[in-house]
Design a protein around this motif. Structure first.
Motif, PDB file in Angstrom:
ATOM      1  N   LEU A 479       0.848  -1.204   0.000  1.00 52.82           N
ATOM      2  CA  LEU A 479       0.000   0.000   0.000  1.00 52.82           C
ATOM      3  C   LEU A 479       0.880   1.249   0.000  1.00 52.82           C
ATOM      4  N   VAL A 480       0.436   2.285  -0.702  1.00 52.54           N
ATOM      5  CA  VAL A 480       1.059   3.594  -0.505  1.00 52.54           C
ATOM      6  C   VAL A 480       0.726   4.005   0.922  1.00 52.54           C
ATOM      7  N   MET A 481       1.675   4.666   1.616  1.00 47.61           N
ATOM      8  CA  MET A 481       1.430   5.038   3.015  1.00 47.61           C
ATOM      9  C   MET A 481       1.560   6.526   3.211  1.00 47.61           C
ATOM     10  N   ALA A 482       0.605   7.099   3.944  1.00 44.21           N
ATOM     11  CA  ALA A 482       0.689   8.518   4.310  1.00 44.21           C
ATOM     12  C   ALA A 482       0.877   8.577   5.824  1.00 44.21           C
ATOM     13  N   PHE A 483       2.028   9.135   6.249  1.00 46.03           N
ATOM     14  CA  PHE A 483       2.311   9.218   7.692  1.00 46.03           C
ATOM     15  C   PHE A 483       1.949  10.582   8.251  1.00 46.03           C
ATOM     16  N   TYR A 484       1.062  10.572   9.237  1.00 49.43           N
ATOM     17  CA  TYR A 484       0.770  11.781  10.015  1.00 49.43           C
ATOM     18  C   TYR A 484       1.616  11.698  11.284  1.00 49.43           C
ATOM     19  N   ASN A 485       1.843  12.837  11.928  1.00 50.76           N
ATOM     20  CA  ASN A 485       2.617  12.895  13.171  1.00 50.76           C
ATOM     21  C   ASN A 485       3.903  12.064  13.076  1.00 50.76           C
ATOM     22  N   PRO A 486       4.719  12.294  12.037  1.00 52.71           N
ATOM     23  CA  PRO A 486       5.886  11.416  11.833  1.00 52.71           C
ATOM     24  C   PRO A 486       6.917  11.523  12.951  1.00 52.71           C
ATOM     25  N   VAL A 487       7.151  12.730  13.462  1.00 52.38           N
ATOM     26  CA  VAL A 487       8.106  12.919  14.570  1.00 52.38           C
ATOM     27  C   VAL A 487       7.618  14.058  15.450  1.00 52.38           C
ATOM     28  N   THR A 511       9.629   5.704  -4.479  1.00 53.17           N
ATOM     29  CA  THR A 511       9.361   7.145  -4.465  1.00 53.17           C
ATOM     30  C   THR A 511       8.819   7.607  -3.112  1.00 53.17           C
ATOM     31  N   VAL A 512       9.353   8.742  -2.617  1.00 54.97           N
ATOM     32  CA  VAL A 512       8.852   9.339  -1.371  1.00 54.97           C
ATOM     33  C   VAL A 512       8.560  10.814  -1.623  1.00 54.97           C
ATOM     34  N   VAL A 513       7.421  11.290  -1.103  1.00 51.87           N
ATOM     35  CA  VAL A 513       7.073  12.713  -1.191  1.00 51.87           C
ATOM     36  C   VAL A 513       6.950  13.254   0.222  1.00 51.87           C
ATOM     37  N   LEU A 514       7.596  14.387   0.480  1.00 52.41           N
ATOM     38  CA  LEU A 514       7.450  15.054   1.773  1.00 52.41           C
ATOM     39  C   LEU A 514       6.704  16.365   1.548  1.00 52.41           C
ATOM     40  N   GLY A 523       5.528  26.892   2.680  1.00 53.81           N
ATOM     41  CA  GLY A 523       5.254  25.481   2.437  1.00 53.81           C
ATOM     42  C   GLY A 523       6.075  24.937   1.277  1.00 53.81           C
ATOM     43  N   GLN A 524       6.466  23.665   1.347  1.00 52.09           N
ATOM     44  CA  GLN A 524       7.216  23.078   0.234  1.00 52.09           C
ATOM     45  C   GLN A 524       6.949  21.579   0.110  1.00 52.09           C
ATOM     46  N   VAL A 525       7.151  21.099  -1.113  1.00 58.08           N
ATOM     47  CA  VAL A 525       7.032  19.668  -1.371  1.00 58.08           C
ATOM     48  C   VAL A 525       8.400  19.180  -1.821  1.00 58.08           C
ATOM     49  N   ILE A 526       8.883  18.107  -1.196  1.00 55.85           N
ATOM     50  CA  ILE A 526      10.216  17.586  -1.512  1.00 55.85           C
ATOM     51  C   ILE A 526      10.072  16.163  -2.056  1.00 55.85           C
ATOM     52  N   TYR A 527      10.805  15.904  -3.153  1.00 59.07           N
ATOM     53  CA  TYR A 527      10.776  14.564  -3.741  1.00 59.07           C
ATOM     54  C   TYR A 527      12.059  13.855  -3.352  1.00 59.07           C
ATOM     55  N   THR A 528      11.937  12.649  -2.847  1.00 57.49           N
ATOM     56  CA  THR A 528      13.131  11.899  -2.486  1.00 57.49           C
ATOM     57  C   THR A 528      12.832  10.407  -2.667  1.00 57.49           C
ATOM     58  N   SER A 529      13.679   9.571  -2.093  1.00 58.78           N
ATOM     59  CA  SER A 529      13.440   8.131  -2.230  1.00 58.78           C
ATOM     60  C   SER A 529      13.604   7.490  -0.862  1.00 58.78           C
ATOM     61  N   LEU A 530      13.137   6.265  -0.760  1.00 59.05           N
ATOM     62  CA  LEU A 530      13.207   5.559   0.520  1.00 59.05           C
ATOM     63  C   LEU A 530      14.661   5.416   0.967  1.00 59.05           C
ATOM     64  N   GLY A 531      15.548   5.205  -0.003  1.00 60.07           N
ATOM     65  CA  GLY A 531      16.960   5.045   0.323  1.00 60.07           C
ATOM     66  C   GLY A 531      17.575   6.323   0.891  1.00 60.07           C
ATOM     67  N   VAL A 544       4.440  12.609   5.271  1.00 61.53           N
ATOM     68  CA  VAL A 544       5.364  11.716   4.571  1.00 61.53           C
ATOM     69  C   VAL A 544       4.545  10.721   3.743  1.00 61.53           C
ATOM     70  N   ILE A 545       4.744  10.735   2.434  1.00 62.11           N
ATOM     71  CA  ILE A 545       4.052   9.752   1.594  1.00 62.11           C
ATOM     72  C   ILE A 545       5.094   8.799   1.009  1.00 62.11           C
ATOM     73  N   ILE A 546       4.965   7.524   1.367  1.00 61.11           N
ATOM     74  CA  ILE A 546       5.869   6.489   0.858  1.00 61.11           C
ATOM     75  C   ILE A 546       5.151   5.764  -0.274  1.00 61.11           C
ATOM     76  N   GLY A 547       5.745   5.760  -1.453  1.00 61.75           N
ATOM     77  CA  GLY A 547       5.108   5.128  -2.598  1.00 61.75           C
ATOM     78  C   GLY A 547       5.029   3.613  -2.486  1.00 61.75           C
ATOM     79  N   SER A 548       4.201   3.007  -3.334  1.00 63.13           N
ATOM     80  CA  SER A 548       4.162   1.551  -3.452  1.00 63.13           C
ATOM     81  C   SER A 548       5.200   1.163  -4.517  1.00 63.13           C
ATOM     82  N   SER A 549       5.240  -0.135  -4.858  1.00 60.57           N
ATOM     83  CA  SER A 549       6.200  -0.557  -5.889  1.00 60.57           C
ATOM     84  C   SER A 549       5.829   0.021  -7.252  1.00 60.57           C
TER      85      SER A 549
END
Ligand code: SAH
Length: 570
Positions: A479-487, A511-514, A523-531, A544-549
């Protein structure tokens, strides 16, 4: 006296140049919203096309104050003008506030509005109605607290006066004191102000003061019918009714709400002293009426009180309290649903976490703000019910969507746990909002385009093992995951631990979107990866949005980057 059942006007502007005048008019009608052309004027409500927007508002019976040329308004509304019956007030006002021109809605009070607006703008209104010019008032449009018995009868009466007839005035009509009416005590025509029903005399203009309060105790479904029967039996006009009164214990009763709607009057509630019998309608009137009155039809199930002058419904008992739980969206006013804005405008009391209450403002001087740093959400929810049970219109503010890791669940839990009958009678409504995951996703493209889940990484209210277990299952299910209250300051290590778990199931290039402070200043949107993702790239105001495969990113013209998760899966 408050307008009864009046719809708040829409103040429509085309550009920023009119905003100042619009706000001055809004100060006269606090429930009104300023509608601005998207991209040209920041206002309370955005619209994209003027004529479609004006027609839509007009068709819904919304009074219109358009800050543009009269000709533009006329052209926009013209296709709808054949039906003269249902005509809300329409006014054109010069952008700089120098002219107020009533255009339509003579019988809906357009000239009164023109006078009110002109007064607020310190100019003279452009009144063109002949009866009104001749007599200095619209005889067919009595002030709040009074109702014209019959329009057809009224029109005949005014044309008789314009043709040279004179009139007497019977009863109290204080608003006509300064009118230049052709008065004569010997006149055949009469303006009669009385709560009594029409007795068939044709030479009269009959006006009813809203001076009658009907108290009901019946548990019968046919409340409206019972009230009408009581009015009829006592020779009282239905239009003289000012309010429907019922015991507070029945505040949640739908049959009463419907009856008040059918009768077209506000519904008020009163608690009787313990000694009095709440089922006896007379005791309700005794407890609620603060002005001299006579009692008619004292017997159960309906009692009528006739006051000497119009009764302000707000002075009788209390309203059914209201609690509306709203979401502000991520922060940008354009991303708040219009229903939430209306609820804020109508609120007497606003509650919520200080930051969000500030975001929801500014508020009028008559609105009470209970901003608090208090993190005890159950306590805040109970406070909201206590205020609402007193008849107040309470708005509870959350960020994003109120049902996503926010106050709506706390409010329902408080209600569920309570056995307070007064709380059960509160009109509770929960309005959705744009949640941080949706706002972030929209900026990035469509990362939530296929199955996804929302998880709060906060272990304040649930054990960390539960979070780990859910993460593992969600990761395994791809599943794609959206994290609330990450830290947070008190929870520094949780995100890194969560990422370790996900890395067992997903490759580093995932793929990861912050989304950080999305919809808020900076406000900003940052594109990164799980690695590449590290805990220090994220703070408590980050989504934090963590993509699926299947989640992928691409760029057009080498600049704009889009992330999406395709709708298919294989
Ligand atoms: N009810 C809110 C969520 C409250 S939980 C909603 O539906 O959005 C608080 C968390 O939401 C924050 O820790 C952060 O992860 C996220 N959040 C709230 N507003 C945000 C914003 N404007 N930008 C990014 N994340 C936000």
């Amino acid at each position: 006296m408050a307008r009864i059942n009046a719809i708040a006007p829409a103040i429509v502007i085309l550009g920023t140049g009119a905003l100042d005048t619009a706000r001055r008019i809004q100060a006269r009608y606090p429930d009104a919203q300023v509608h601005g052309l998207a991209g040209r004027a920041e206002a309370d409500v955005a619209y994209s096309e003027l004529s479609a927007h004006l027609r839509d508002l007009y068709a819904r019976g919304t009074p219109l104050v358009a800050l543009c040329a009269a000709g533009i308004v006329i052209r926009c509304i013209a296709p709808l003008l054949s039906d003269k019956g249902a005509e809300p007030p329409v006014l054109a006002v010069a952008e700089d506030g120098s002219a107020v021109v009533p255009l339509l809605g003579g019988l809906a009070g357009v000239n009164t509005m023109a006078r009110e607006i002109a007064e607020a703008l310190k100019v003279a209104p452009a009144i063109t109605t002949s009866g009104e010019l001749r007599f200095g008032t619209c005889v067919l449009n009595p002030p709040d607290g009074y109702a014209l018995s019959s329009l057809a009868q009224g029109k005949r009466f005014v044309s008789d006066l314009l043709a040279g007839e004179s009139t007497r005035i019977e009863g109290a009509a204080p608003w006509l004191d300064d009118a230049q009416l052709p008065r004569s005590t010997a006149a055949r025509r009469a303006i009669r102000v009385t709560p009594e029903a029409w007795d068939g005399r044709v030479d009269e203009l009959l006006i009813h003061p809203r001076s009658v309060v009907a108290a009901v105790s019946t548990l019968d479904e046919r409340v409206a019918e019972r009230v009408r029967e009581a009015l009829d039996a006592n020779g009282i006009a239905a239009l003289s009714l000012a309010a429907l009164l019922a015991p507070i214990q029945r505040a949640g009763d739908e049959a009463l709400t419907e009856a008040a709607d059918t009768l077209g009057v506000p519904l008020r509630f009163v608690s009787t002293p313990a000694a009095a019998d709440a089922r006896e309608p007379l005791s309700l009137l005794e407890a609620a009426m603060r002005v001299p009155h006579d009692i008619r039809a004292g017997a159960s199930p309906v009692a009528l009180a006739l006051a000497r002058a119009p009764v302000d419904p707000a002075s009788i008992g209390q309203a059914r309290g209201r609690l509306t739980v709203i979401g502000l969206g991520p922060g940008d006013a354009h991303l708040m649903v219009p229903a939430a804005r209306s609820a804020l405008n109508a609120a007497t009391d606003i509650l919520g976490y200080e930051t969000y209450v500030t975001m929801a403002g500014p508020f009028r001087a008559d609105q009470r703000v209970h901003g608090t740093d208090n993190r005890e959400e159950m306590q805040r929810a109970r406070h909201a019910f206590e205020l609402a049970a007193m008849g107040r219109s309470v708005v509870m503010v959350s960020s994003g969507d109120p049902g996503v890791f926010a106050m709506a669940a706390a409010v329902l839990e408080a209600l569920h746990e309570s056995d307070n009958a007064r709380w059960a009678g509160v009109e509770l409504e929960i309005l959705p909002g744009v949640s941080a995951a949706m706002a972030t996703a929209a900026q990035a493209g469509a990362p939530l385009g296929h199955d996804f889940c929302m998880l709060s990484l906060s272990d304040n209210l649930k054990p960390w093992e539960v979070i780990e277990n859910r993460l593992r299952h969600a990761a395994q299910a791809d599943l794609v995951m959206a994290f609330y209250n990450p830290v947070s300051r008190a929870r520094p290590w949780q995100l890194d631990k969560a990422l370790d778990i996900i890395r067992e199931f997903r490759i580093p290039s995932t793929t990861v979107v912050l989304g950080r402070n999305v919809g808020r200043p900076g406000g900003q949107v940052i594109y990164t990866s799980l690695g590449e993702l590290r805990g220090e790239m994220v703070d408590m105001r980050t989504m934090v949005i963590i993509g699926s495969s299947h989640t992928r990113a691409f760029s057009v013209d080498g600049k704009t980057e889009w992330v999406y998760t395709p709708r298919w899966y294989r």
